[in-house]
Design an enzyme around this catalytic site. Structure first.
Site, PDB file in Angstrom:
ATOM      1  N   ASP A  15       0.354  -1.725   0.168  1.00 52.15           N
ATOM      2  CA  ASP A  15       0.012   0.039  -0.449  1.00 52.15           C
ATOM      3  C   ASP A  15       1.024   1.275   0.197  1.00 52.15           C
ATOM      4  O   ASP A  15       2.255   1.408  -0.172  1.00 52.15           O
ATOM      5  CB  ASP A  15      -0.839   0.334   1.381  1.00 52.15           C
ATOM      6  CG  ASP A  15      -2.387   0.696   0.872  1.00 52.15           C
ATOM      7  OD1 ASP A  15      -2.572   1.926   0.359  1.00 52.15           O
ATOM      8  OD2 ASP A  15      -3.147   0.138   1.179  1.00 52.15           O
ATOM      9  N   HIS A  17      -3.192   3.345  -4.806  1.00 52.81           N
ATOM     10  CA  HIS A  17      -2.247   2.919  -3.074  1.00 52.81           C
ATOM     11  C   HIS A  17      -1.540   2.050  -3.690  1.00 52.81           C
ATOM     12  O   HIS A  17      -0.722   0.981  -2.827  1.00 52.81           O
ATOM     13  CB  HIS A  17      -3.195   2.101  -2.373  1.00 52.81           C
ATOM     14  CG  HIS A  17      -4.550   2.397  -2.520  1.00 52.81           C
ATOM     15  ND1 HIS A  17      -4.252   3.315  -0.585  1.00 52.81           N
ATOM     16  CD2 HIS A  17      -6.031   2.467  -2.297  1.00 52.81           C
ATOM     17  CE1 HIS A  17      -5.386   3.405  -1.211  1.00 52.81           C
ATOM     18  NE2 HIS A  17      -6.343   2.597  -1.688  1.00 52.81           N
ATOM     19  N   GLU A  57      -9.590   2.756  -5.314  1.00 52.26           N
ATOM     20  CA  GLU A  57      -9.592   4.226  -5.093  1.00 52.26           C
ATOM     21  C   GLU A  57      -7.992   4.686  -5.865  1.00 52.26           C
ATOM     22  O   GLU A  57      -6.838   5.685  -5.020  1.00 52.26           O
ATOM     23  CB  GLU A  57      -9.266   3.779  -3.657  1.00 52.26           C
ATOM     24  CG  GLU A  57     -10.305   3.830  -2.776  1.00 52.26           C
ATOM     25  CD  GLU A  57      -9.733   4.036  -1.099  1.00 52.26           C
ATOM     26  OE1 GLU A  57     -10.851   5.056  -0.334  1.00 52.26           O
ATOM     27  OE2 GLU A  57      -9.033   3.539  -0.872  1.00 52.26           O
TER      28      GLU A  57
HETATM   29  C1  ACM Z   1     -11.137   0.106   0.371  1.00 50.62           C
HETATM   30  O1  ACM Z   1     -11.741  -0.258   1.713  1.00 50.62           O
HETATM   31  N1  ACM Z   1     -10.593   0.936   0.081  1.00 50.62           N
HETATM   32  C2  ACM Z   1     -10.648  -1.501  -0.481  1.00 50.62           C
END
Ligand code: ACM
Ligand code: ZN
Length: 474
Positions: free
Chosen positions: A189, A260, A324
């Site tokens: 991440d 991420h 995201e």
């Molecule tokens: C998430 O909670 N961004 C999958």
């Protein structure tokens, strides 16, 4: 049995409390007394039964000062008699506790292991703590049980905060206790890259540490304390995979792309649209820095990483994140714009979809299946992708209708980093409110929205433990 003052002196415990609640429980009078002389007796075994027997034999080891013997033979007294019966459903078991013996029948070794977890939950809690005992009373009972859905997962994020091999094993122990079948391991991440990749050693030199960590919820104040380098070597990962397998748990590793990605980009800035410089992230959130699909080296990198991941993890499914991703950088990047023009893509959603398609093609070439968060629907779902529905159930419903497999993990029920009781009484959390009653009430099959045929695509349910605000085991 002598009834005294409304109770029964020789029947101290008529209650059977097991989570998840079994399909059928019939409590009978009396109990079985497990002692150091009780044996685990395999009447009919299977190739992979040994971890279940070892689990049962060592569960009481601290209390008795010795492990239970494991034998093969005909059904006998003072034994936990085990039958693997392939004519039963694979995850179903039949557990009978009687005065003279415990009998476990399971459709597979995994089902036998589940029966043992029920047996375990009926024992006094002192057994878990290793308290010394001469014998352990287990209520006479007949339990018929099977899980409704095969996929019962829990995710742990080891990026925002790191958890050691032993801590991850403890987490897996908790999954085993609750008969969960999948451990989803969130390994990369923005705030840290936690898996050794031999082809890219810099990932765990540079990407596995951050200069400091924000205090509270992006307050602008930082703790000034370097965090890391923290990561799992491939040898450690193999150890965890074996540990999970011994508990009949499959691991799904997650490598986040195309968003991420700051830990990876801090290591290899040429893989981002702007070329950086980037830093391993010191705060929480969603960031605009993403992998550049206009640069073919990005795909080379992903394939190099996924190749080693597929080599390490034996499970069929590999998670590629997909959530995201800030798509803004792609709109202004000449390389990305060039790629879009050449391929006739009309928007950046299609560009994201192109990336996920390529990741899927690679995984299929390795005999694997791709799973991603529900954003992978945007711009068109890859042909064989499984979708993890987290922004409510909509993504899951849409995917199931399109004939894709789905894991339901909607935030409003299944985010275990949310508050679980009145926030005034709780440690600081990310927000939300998912007390146990709400989580337990969740029905992962949206019967009002899907036909029976479509519902077959709901593989199951998952809880997510993100760790921005979970610094340690405590
Ligand atoms: C998430 O909670 N961004 C999958
Ligand atoms: Zn780009």
């Amino acid at each position: 049995c002598i009834i005294l003052l409304g109770g029964c002196a020789s029947e101290p415990n008529q209650e059977v409390n097991i989570i998840p609640q079994p399909q059928q429980v019939t409590v009978a009078d009396g109990g079985f007394y497990l002692s150091p002389k009780t044996v685990i007796n395999v009447v009919k075994g299977a190739d992979d039964l040994q971890p279940a027997c070892t689990f049962m034999s060592t569960l009481v080891e601290k209390s008795f000062g010795k492990a239970l013997a494991v034998e093969n033979g005909e059904t006998k007294k003072n034994a936990i008699n085990i039958f693997v019966d392939p004519s039963m459903k694979a995850d179903a078991y039949d557990l009978t506790v009687e005065k003279n013996a415990v009998n476990i029948k399971g459709g597979s070794s995994k089902a036998v292991f589940y029966a043992m977890q029920s047996l375990r939950q009926m024992m006094p809690v002192g057994v878990e703590k290793g308290e010394k005992m001469d014998r352990i009373r287990i209520q006479n009972v007949k339990i018929l049980d099977e899980p409704r859905l095969g996929y019962r997962g829990t995710m742990l994020d080891v990026c925002r905060h790191f958890f050691t091999v032993d801590e991850v094993k403890t987490f897996i122990d908790m999954l085993a206790l609750h008969k969960l079948s999948v451990f989803h391991w969130h390994l990369t991440d923005d705030q840290g890259w936690r898996i050794e990749i031999k082809k890219y050693p810099e990932l765990t030199q540079i990407g596995s540490q951050r200069k400091q960590t924000v205090i509270g919820k992006n307050t602008g104040k930082y703790d000034g304390t370097p965090y890391g380098p923290y990561f799992f070597t491939q040898e450690e990962i193999k150890e965890v995979i074996q540990y999970a397998a011994d508990r009949y748990i499959t691991i799904i590793p997650e490598i986040e792309l195309p968003g991420h990605a700051l830990a990876a980009l801090a290591t290899y800035p040429e893989l981002g649209c702007t070329g950086g410089p980037y830093e391993v992230c010191q705060m929480w959130g969603v960031f605009p820095e993403v992998f550049c699909p206009g640069n073919e080296k990005t795909f080379e990198f992903w394939e190099g990483v996924l190749d080693e991941v597929a080599e390490l993890f034996p499970g069929e499914i590999i998670h590629i994140g997909g959530d995201e991703a800030g798509k803004g950088a792609w709109k202004t990047c000449p390389k990305c714009q060039g790629l879009m023009r050449r391929n006739g893509m009309k928007d950046v959603d299609e560009l994201q979809s192109y990336m996920i398609h390529r990741a899927e093609e690679f995984l299929i070439s390795k005999g694997r299946k791709l799973i991603g968060w529900d954003e992978i629907l945007e711009g068109g779902l890859a042909p064989e992708a499984t979708v993890m529905s987290w922004r409510g159930e909509e993504g899951g419903i849409k995917s199931a209708r399109m004939g894709h497999d789905v894991v339901m993990t909607p935030g409003g029920y299944m985010y275990f980093d949310f508050y679980q009781a009145d926030p005034k009484t709780q440690p600081y959390a990310i927000g939300g409110y998912t007390p146990i009653k709400r989580a337990y009430s969740y029905n992962p099959v949206p019967v009002d929205s899907l036909t029976a045929e479509e519902s077959k695509h709901i593989l199951g349910v998952q809880a997510n433990t993100w760790t921005e605000y979970i610094k340690d085991e405590q």
